[in-house]
Enzyme design. Structure first.
Site, PDB file in Angstrom:
ATOM      1  N   GLY A  29     -13.232  79.885 -94.992  1.00 58.21           N
ATOM      2  CA  GLY A  29     -14.523  79.223 -95.157  1.00 58.21           C
ATOM      3  C   GLY A  29     -14.439  77.742 -94.832  1.00 58.21           C
ATOM      4  CB  ALA A  30     -14.578  74.675 -95.529  1.00 62.19           C
ATOM      5  CG  LEU A  31     -16.914  79.000 -91.536  1.00 63.51           C
ATOM      6  CD1 LEU A  31     -17.833  80.090 -90.964  1.00 63.51           C
ATOM      7  CD2 LEU A  31     -15.458  79.439 -91.432  1.00 63.51           C
ATOM      8  CG  HIS A  32     -13.639  73.458 -88.700  1.00 60.48           C
ATOM      9  ND1 HIS A  32     -13.008  73.982 -87.596  1.00 60.48           N
ATOM     10  CD2 HIS A  32     -12.744  73.578 -89.721  1.00 60.48           C
ATOM     11  CE1 HIS A  32     -11.790  74.373 -87.925  1.00 60.48           C
ATOM     12  NE2 HIS A  32     -11.605  74.152 -89.212  1.00 60.48           N
ATOM     13  CG  HIS A  35     -13.375  78.123 -88.865  1.00 57.18           C
ATOM     14  ND1 HIS A  35     -13.558  76.989 -89.629  1.00 57.18           N
ATOM     15  CD2 HIS A  35     -12.215  78.668 -89.301  1.00 57.18           C
ATOM     16  CE1 HIS A  35     -12.570  76.873 -90.500  1.00 57.18           C
ATOM     17  NE2 HIS A  35     -11.731  77.867 -90.315  1.00 57.18           N
ATOM     18  CD  GLN A  59      -4.235  81.747 -97.196  1.00 61.69           C
ATOM     19  OE1 GLN A  59      -4.582  82.906 -97.046  1.00 61.69           O
ATOM     20  NE2 GLN A  59      -4.382  80.842 -96.227  1.00 61.69           N
ATOM     21  N   GLY A 146      -6.294  81.209 -84.589  1.00 60.52           N
ATOM     22  CA  GLY A 146      -6.159  79.943 -83.872  1.00 60.52           C
ATOM     23  C   GLY A 146      -4.703  79.538 -83.681  1.00 60.52           C
TER      24      GLY A 146
HETATM   25  P1  AMP Z   1      -8.638  78.786 -91.922  1.00 60.58           P
HETATM   26  O1  AMP Z   1     -10.020  78.941 -92.437  1.00 60.58           O
HETATM   27  O2  AMP Z   1      -8.125  77.387 -91.933  1.00 60.58           O
HETATM   28  O3  AMP Z   1      -7.685  79.789 -92.526  1.00 60.58           O
HETATM   29  O4  AMP Z   1      -8.704  79.170 -90.380  1.00 60.58           O
HETATM   30  C1  AMP Z   1      -9.209  80.424 -89.973  1.00 60.58           C
HETATM   31  C2  AMP Z   1      -8.820  80.642 -88.535  1.00 60.58           C
HETATM   32  O5  AMP Z   1      -9.362  79.598 -87.732  1.00 60.58           O
HETATM   33  C3  AMP Z   1      -7.305  80.631 -88.320  1.00 60.58           C
HETATM   34  O6  AMP Z   1      -6.970  81.624 -87.366  1.00 60.58           O
HETATM   35  C4  AMP Z   1      -7.066  79.248 -87.793  1.00 60.58           C
HETATM   36  O7  AMP Z   1      -5.910  79.141 -86.996  1.00 60.58           O
HETATM   37  C5  AMP Z   1      -8.320  79.014 -86.977  1.00 60.58           C
HETATM   38  N1  AMP Z   1      -8.552  77.596 -86.782  1.00 60.58           N
HETATM   39  C6  AMP Z   1      -8.585  76.635 -87.744  1.00 60.58           C
HETATM   40  N2  AMP Z   1      -8.763  75.409 -87.180  1.00 60.58           N
HETATM   41  C7  AMP Z   1      -8.822  75.611 -85.838  1.00 60.58           C
HETATM   42  C8  AMP Z   1      -8.990  74.748 -84.709  1.00 60.58           C
HETATM   43  N3  AMP Z   1      -9.115  73.424 -84.835  1.00 60.58           N
HETATM   44  N4  AMP Z   1      -9.004  75.308 -83.473  1.00 60.58           N
HETATM   45  C9  AMP Z   1      -8.861  76.645 -83.321  1.00 60.58           C
HETATM   46  N5  AMP Z   1      -8.711  77.512 -84.353  1.00 60.58           N
HETATM   47  C10 AMP Z   1      -8.681  77.008 -85.583  1.00 60.58           C
END
Ligand code: AMP
Length: 281
Positions: A29-32, A35, A59, A146
């Site tokens: 979450g806290a999508l950007h 994501h 985690q 990612g």
């Molecule tokens: P998270 O919510 O941080 O667990 O990320 C979820 C997914 O988004 C994971 O596969 C991350 O590697 C990917 N992700 C996070 N930040 C980025 C980014 N800046 N560019 C590409 N993928 C990302």
């Protein structure tokens, strides 16, 4: 919007029975924008894109770290829909873990025993466990991860191979802001001075990659160069800076083939990671 596991499994199974393909994007979450790039790719390559949003306690290295993780489900749903998602799966803690797990995935060996595995004991096991659960719940799919979390990507690939999940892992490039900082939910935790210091990680990686491509350096020299660049930024405290073989994460004797440069550092109270790849013929 789906909160129940049984509903998710049934919905995705029904779509597959109607010959649709499923793309899964697991997130905290806290999508950007990072994501969004994964969701857009899933929506472009699959008939249905499903984003999971779950702050997985397994985690995080402490309950306080998990509690401090940014969140905002309403904004996340808007972003996910705009990026092309059909389903947002946002289960409660009780739904994902009806009882404290007695069995989890353990990432043994070099992939799990280095870098994040050293700095955040249990983190990669927690990631692998929740991703295994999501794969079991979602069923056959393409799953988008990612490169930003490079070691996690390798762990997930290995998880799929070792446990025979019917999942194709798709690696997506890191999305960066204009000053080079990798987009991250954790960037929201930075003060403006800390955000101003954060580009040093990307600068160090780019300088390290240039040194590798120039030839004539040892892995330790490149790591030292990156560490020196980060050390010059007083608000940033380095955890590690390495250049490793891109497949094994082992420091190579010579800088040839597919390599990955990775850094991790504390910027104020926030831990950031970043990496880049280089290929030396
Ligand atoms: P998270 O919510 O941080 O667990 O990320 C979820 C997914 O988004 C994971 O596969 C991350 O590697 C990917 N992700 C996070 N930040 C980025 C980014 N800046 N560019 C590409 N993928 C990302």
């Amino acid at each position: 919007m789906i909160e129940r596991v049984a509903e998710l499994s049934a919905a995705l199974e029904a779509r597959r029975a109607a010959a649709s393909t499923v793309g899964l994007v697991p997130t905290l979450g806290a999508l950007h924008d990072g994501h969004a790039s994964l969701i857009e790719r899933a929506a472009a390559e699959c008939d249905l894109a499903c984003v999971s949003i779950f702050v997985n306690p397994l985690q995080f290295t402490s309950a306080a770290e998990a509690a401090a993780y940014p969140s905002g489900l309403d904004a996340d749903v808007v972003l996910a829909e705009k990026a092309g998602a059909t389903v947002v799966f946002a289960p409660t803690l009780e739904e994902m873990y009806p009882q404290p797990p007695a069995v989890g995935v353990q990432i043994a060996g070099q992939l799990g025993a280095t870098l994040e595995g050293v700095s955040r004991p249990g983190h990669l096991d927690g990631v692998a466990t929740v991703v295994a659960k999501l794969f079991a719940m979602a069923g056959r799919c393409r799953a988008y991860f990612g490169e930003k979390d490079y070691q996690q990507l390798l762990v997930v690939r290995r998880l799929v191979a070792d446990l025979s999940f019917p999942v194709t892992v798709v690696a997506c490039p890191t999305v960066r802001s204009i000053d080079g900082v990798a987009e991250s939910s954790r960037n929201r935790q930075l003060s403006s001075a800390e955000r101003g210091a954060a580009p040093v990680l990307c600068r160090a990686l780019r300088a390290g990659a240039a040194a590798v491509l120039a030839g004539g350096s040892e892995p330790g020299e490149v790591a030292g160069l990156m560490a020196d660049i980060v050390a010059a930024e007083p608000l940033v405290e380095l955890d590690y800076a390495v250049v490793v073989d891109a497949a094994s994460l082992v420091v190579p004797e010579r800088l040839v083939g597919e390599l990955r440069l990775l850094v991790a550092a504390r910027v104020g109270g926030t831990r950031l990671i970043d990496n880049v790849g280089v290929r030396v013929a």
